[in-house]
Motif scaffolding. Sequence first.
Motif, PDB file in Angstrom:
ATOM      1  N   ARG A 127      19.632  33.359  47.571  1.00 34.60           N
ATOM      2  CA  ARG A 127      20.861  33.460  46.795  1.00 34.60           C
ATOM      3  C   ARG A 127      22.049  32.977  47.631  1.00 34.60           C
ATOM      4  O   ARG A 127      21.989  32.957  48.870  1.00 34.60           O
ATOM      5  N   GLY A 128      23.123  32.601  46.947  1.00 30.93           N
ATOM      6  CA  GLY A 128      24.342  32.210  47.641  1.00 30.93           C
ATOM      7  C   GLY A 128      25.357  31.809  46.590  1.00 30.93           C
ATOM      8  O   GLY A 128      25.036  31.056  45.678  1.00 30.93           O
ATOM      9  N   GLY A 129      26.560  32.338  46.715  1.00 32.46           N
ATOM     10  CA  GLY A 129      27.590  32.026  45.718  1.00 32.46           C
ATOM     11  C   GLY A 129      28.384  30.802  46.128  1.00 32.46           C
ATOM     12  O   GLY A 129      28.831  30.682  47.276  1.00 32.46           O
ATOM     13  N   ALA A 130      28.551  29.866  45.193  1.00 35.23           N
ATOM     14  CA  ALA A 130      29.385  28.691  45.434  1.00 35.23           C
ATOM     15  C   ALA A 130      30.670  28.803  44.605  1.00 35.23           C
ATOM     16  O   ALA A 130      31.750  28.462  45.061  1.00 35.23           O
ATOM     17  N   PHE A 131      30.526  29.323  43.393  1.00 32.56           N
ATOM     18  CA  PHE A 131      31.690  29.626  42.543  1.00 32.56           C
ATOM     19  C   PHE A 131      31.795  31.139  42.513  1.00 32.56           C
ATOM     20  O   PHE A 131      30.895  31.823  42.025  1.00 32.56           O
ATOM     21  N   LYS A 132      32.863  31.681  43.091  1.00 34.24           N
ATOM     22  CA  LYS A 132      32.953  33.138  43.215  1.00 34.24           C
ATOM     23  C   LYS A 132      33.951  33.741  42.226  1.00 34.24           C
ATOM     24  O   LYS A 132      35.109  33.335  42.190  1.00 34.24           O
ATOM     25  N   PRO A 133      33.506  34.735  41.477  1.00 34.65           N
ATOM     26  CA  PRO A 133      34.422  35.410  40.544  1.00 34.65           C
ATOM     27  C   PRO A 133      35.187  36.517  41.266  1.00 34.65           C
ATOM     28  O   PRO A 133      34.798  37.678  41.231  1.00 34.65           O
ATOM     29  N   ARG A 134      36.249  36.189  41.965  1.00 32.07           N
ATOM     30  CA  ARG A 134      36.963  37.191  42.767  1.00 32.07           C
ATOM     31  C   ARG A 134      38.063  37.873  41.954  1.00 32.07           C
ATOM     32  O   ARG A 134      38.737  37.230  41.143  1.00 32.07           O
ATOM     33  N   ASP A 146      30.469  21.695  46.973  1.00 32.41           N
ATOM     34  CA  ASP A 146      29.960  21.560  48.355  1.00 32.41           C
ATOM     35  C   ASP A 146      28.995  22.705  48.682  1.00 32.41           C
ATOM     36  O   ASP A 146      28.003  22.516  49.387  1.00 32.41           O
ATOM     37  N   GLY A 147      29.320  23.894  48.178  1.00 35.26           N
ATOM     38  CA  GLY A 147      28.460  25.062  48.411  1.00 35.26           C
ATOM     39  C   GLY A 147      27.080  24.853  47.811  1.00 35.26           C
ATOM     40  O   GLY A 147      26.059  25.193  48.427  1.00 35.26           O
ATOM     41  N   ILE A 148      27.044  24.275  46.615  1.00 40.06           N
ATOM     42  CA  ILE A 148      25.740  24.012  45.982  1.00 40.06           C
ATOM     43  C   ILE A 148      24.959  23.000  46.811  1.00 40.06           C
ATOM     44  O   ILE A 148      23.761  23.164  47.050  1.00 40.06           O
ATOM     45  N   GLU A 149      25.639  21.972  47.311  1.00 37.11           N
ATOM     46  CA  GLU A 149      24.961  20.976  48.160  1.00 37.11           C
ATOM     47  C   GLU A 149      24.375  21.632  49.413  1.00 37.11           C
ATOM     48  O   GLU A 149      23.268  21.312  49.836  1.00 37.11           O
ATOM     49  N   MET A 150      25.119  22.559  50.006  1.00 33.85           N
ATOM     50  CA  MET A 150      24.628  23.252  51.217  1.00 33.85           C
ATOM     51  C   MET A 150      23.401  24.104  50.896  1.00 33.85           C
ATOM     52  O   MET A 150      22.469  24.197  51.689  1.00 33.85           O
ATOM     53  N   MET A 151      23.400  24.703  49.706  1.00 29.13           N
ATOM     54  CA  MET A 151      22.225  25.484  49.300  1.00 29.13           C
ATOM     55  C   MET A 151      21.027  24.579  49.083  1.00 29.13           C
ATOM     56  O   MET A 151      19.898  24.918  49.440  1.00 29.13           O
ATOM     57  N   THR A 164      22.281  30.501  42.082  1.00 27.22           N
ATOM     58  CA  THR A 164      23.720  30.540  42.308  1.00 27.22           C
ATOM     59  C   THR A 164      24.432  30.713  40.975  1.00 27.22           C
ATOM     60  O   THR A 164      23.893  30.386  39.920  1.00 27.22           O
ATOM     61  N   GLU A 165      25.634  31.274  41.050  1.00 19.56           N
ATOM     62  CA  GLU A 165      26.353  31.669  39.825  1.00 19.56           C
ATOM     63  C   GLU A 165      27.153  30.538  39.201  1.00 19.56           C
ATOM     64  O   GLU A 165      27.833  29.785  39.897  1.00 19.56           O
ATOM     65  N   ILE A 166      27.101  30.491  37.877  1.00 15.75           N
ATOM     66  CA  ILE A 166      27.935  29.542  37.115  1.00 15.75           C
ATOM     67  C   ILE A 166      29.072  30.336  36.460  1.00 15.75           C
ATOM     68  O   ILE A 166      28.872  31.462  36.027  1.00 15.75           O
ATOM     69  N   MET A 167      30.271  29.737  36.437  1.00 15.83           N
ATOM     70  CA  MET A 167      31.381  30.433  35.784  1.00 15.83           C
ATOM     71  C   MET A 167      31.925  29.653  34.588  1.00 15.83           C
ATOM     72  O   MET A 167      32.717  30.176  33.819  1.00 15.83           O
ATOM     73  N   ASN A 168      31.504  28.398  34.468  1.00 19.65           N
ATOM     74  CA  ASN A 168      32.075  27.543  33.438  1.00 19.65           C
ATOM     75  C   ASN A 168      31.017  26.518  33.025  1.00 19.65           C
ATOM     76  O   ASN A 168      30.437  25.848  33.884  1.00 19.65           O
ATOM     77  N   ALA A 169      30.781  26.429  31.731  1.00 23.28           N
ATOM     78  CA  ALA A 169      29.742  25.515  31.241  1.00 23.28           C
ATOM     79  C   ALA A 169      30.037  24.053  31.612  1.00 23.28           C
ATOM     80  O   ALA A 169      29.117  23.248  31.745  1.00 23.28           O
ATOM     81  N   ASP A 170      31.316  23.724  31.829  1.00 22.36           N
ATOM     82  CA  ASP A 170      31.655  22.353  32.227  1.00 22.36           C
ATOM     83  C   ASP A 170      31.054  21.998  33.593  1.00 22.36           C
ATOM     84  O   ASP A 170      30.965  20.830  33.958  1.00 22.36           O
ATOM     85  N   HIS A 171      30.693  23.029  34.369  1.00 23.88           N
ATOM     86  CA  HIS A 171      30.132  22.780  35.703  1.00 23.88           C
ATOM     87  C   HIS A 171      28.622  22.506  35.675  1.00 23.88           C
ATOM     88  O   HIS A 171      28.034  22.265  36.726  1.00 23.88           O
ATOM     89  N   GLN A 182      22.713  31.894  37.723  1.00 27.47           N
ATOM     90  CA  GLN A 182      23.135  33.283  37.583  1.00 27.47           C
ATOM     91  C   GLN A 182      24.368  33.362  36.684  1.00 27.47           C
ATOM     92  O   GLN A 182      25.312  32.597  36.850  1.00 27.47           O
ATOM     93  N   VAL A 183      24.317  34.320  35.752  1.00 22.28           N
ATOM     94  CA  VAL A 183      25.517  34.655  34.984  1.00 22.28           C
ATOM     95  C   VAL A 183      25.980  35.993  35.542  1.00 22.28           C
ATOM     96  O   VAL A 183      25.236  36.978  35.506  1.00 22.28           O
ATOM     97  N   GLY A 184      27.175  36.017  36.089  1.00 26.56           N
ATOM     98  CA  GLY A 184      27.667  37.216  36.751  1.00 26.56           C
ATOM     99  C   GLY A 184      28.106  38.274  35.752  1.00 26.56           C
ATOM    100  O   GLY A 184      28.250  38.010  34.555  1.00 26.56           O
ATOM    101  N   ALA A 185      28.305  39.483  36.309  1.00 26.15           N
ATOM    102  CA  ALA A 185      28.682  40.630  35.481  1.00 26.15           C
ATOM    103  C   ALA A 185      29.891  40.313  34.597  1.00 26.15           C
ATOM    104  O   ALA A 185      29.943  40.676  33.431  1.00 26.15           O
ATOM    105  N   ARG A 186      30.858  39.615  35.185  1.00 24.41           N
ATOM    106  CA  ARG A 186      32.097  39.357  34.439  1.00 24.41           C
ATOM    107  C   ARG A 186      31.923  38.364  33.300  1.00 24.41           C
ATOM    108  O   ARG A 186      32.758  38.270  32.421  1.00 24.41           O
ATOM    109  N   ASN A 187      30.850  37.613  33.340  1.00 25.71           N
ATOM    110  CA  ASN A 187      30.618  36.618  32.283  1.00 25.71           C
ATOM    111  C   ASN A 187      29.498  36.999  31.331  1.00 25.71           C
ATOM    112  O   ASN A 187      29.086  36.182  30.508  1.00 25.71           O
TER     113      ASN A 187
END
Length: 335
Positions: A127-134, A146-151, A164-171, A182-187
């Motif tokens: 696991r590893g977050g590239a898009f973080k829901p802070r 870049d985070g996804i590339e590193m993973m 890894t988590e997605i926050m936006n379908a455009d991504h 991953q769909v995070g708790a907030r989404n």
Amino acid sequence: MMVAVLKPNATKEQIENLTEWLKGRGLSVHISKGEFYTILGLIGDTSQIDTELIEGLEMVESVKRISEPFKSANRKFHPEDSVIDVGGIKIGGPHFQMIAGPCSVESPEQILAIAKDVCAFGASILRGGAFKPRTSPYDFQGLRADGIEMMLEAKRQTGMPIITEIMNADHLPMFEKVDIIQVGARNMQNFELLKELGMLKKPVLLKRGLANTLQELLMSAEYIMAGGNQNVILCERGIRTFETYTRNTLDLSAVPMLRDLSHLPVVVDPSHASGIARLVEPMAMAAVAAGAHGVMIEVHNDPVNALCDGAQSLTPEQFSKTAGKIRKIREVVTA
Ligand code: PEP
Ligand code: MN
């Protein structure tokens, strides 16, 4: 199935009109007339029926759903456990997996070092977050593409599938080579995002929202499945309660309850559930004892300097010890 109890003064004509309307929606209606009350038994797919609408009708006293509103995720229609294949690694049914890695990807060296360690200590998915829901916009937001590339590089070097988590379908184009989205708790109730994920074949790990019921979680799974994607993994990650000593409250009863209600694999995240590294091992063991098909644990090689969630991160050495205990509990569960 649904049951509608009609008021004693409901007229024959009202009952007929309602019955016809319900039949027009593909249901068969079983009418049982008592001395005062008439009860309509609605048989068939009632998932499209708005109970509040019927309840609002003048001649209706009450309406009760007998069956759950979720269908694809429902064990009643799919008695066997679902097994989800993640690049040859199976999760669900008799298959148990450990998912481990940092909260956030911070650098190529960081993710690779942690990947190698957790792989050596028994984790099978990174696991590893590239898009973080802070919560705060001023906190570290993740390395994004870049985070996804590193993973992906860590995947190439270790052979581990990645989540890894997605926050936006455009991504979505950036997630093409990601093994589990991953769909995070907030989404959890970002329904447009869920619909987009329903059009893929890729496994989706769906986390329970901070204040969502199990039925709401299953309805969100239903959104993905209704689009054709049956590869959904449910994740209990703690819910918000009045307790403040822990970050969230791990609802362990969610595990056997979800397994009763649904055929989908159930994973527990003891890291976000507790927020405290020393609670992760006991909660992970408890989750496995409760029947989880997997655990997702945050591991960092330098927790004190982690850019996110250091307080709940295990060191690789701690993870190694916890993984050993998890394997022992797993033996008891499957014995
Ligand atoms: C995570 O797993 O990185 C995360 C943000 O978790 P949650 O959505 O459960 O808060
Ligand atoms: Mn985290």
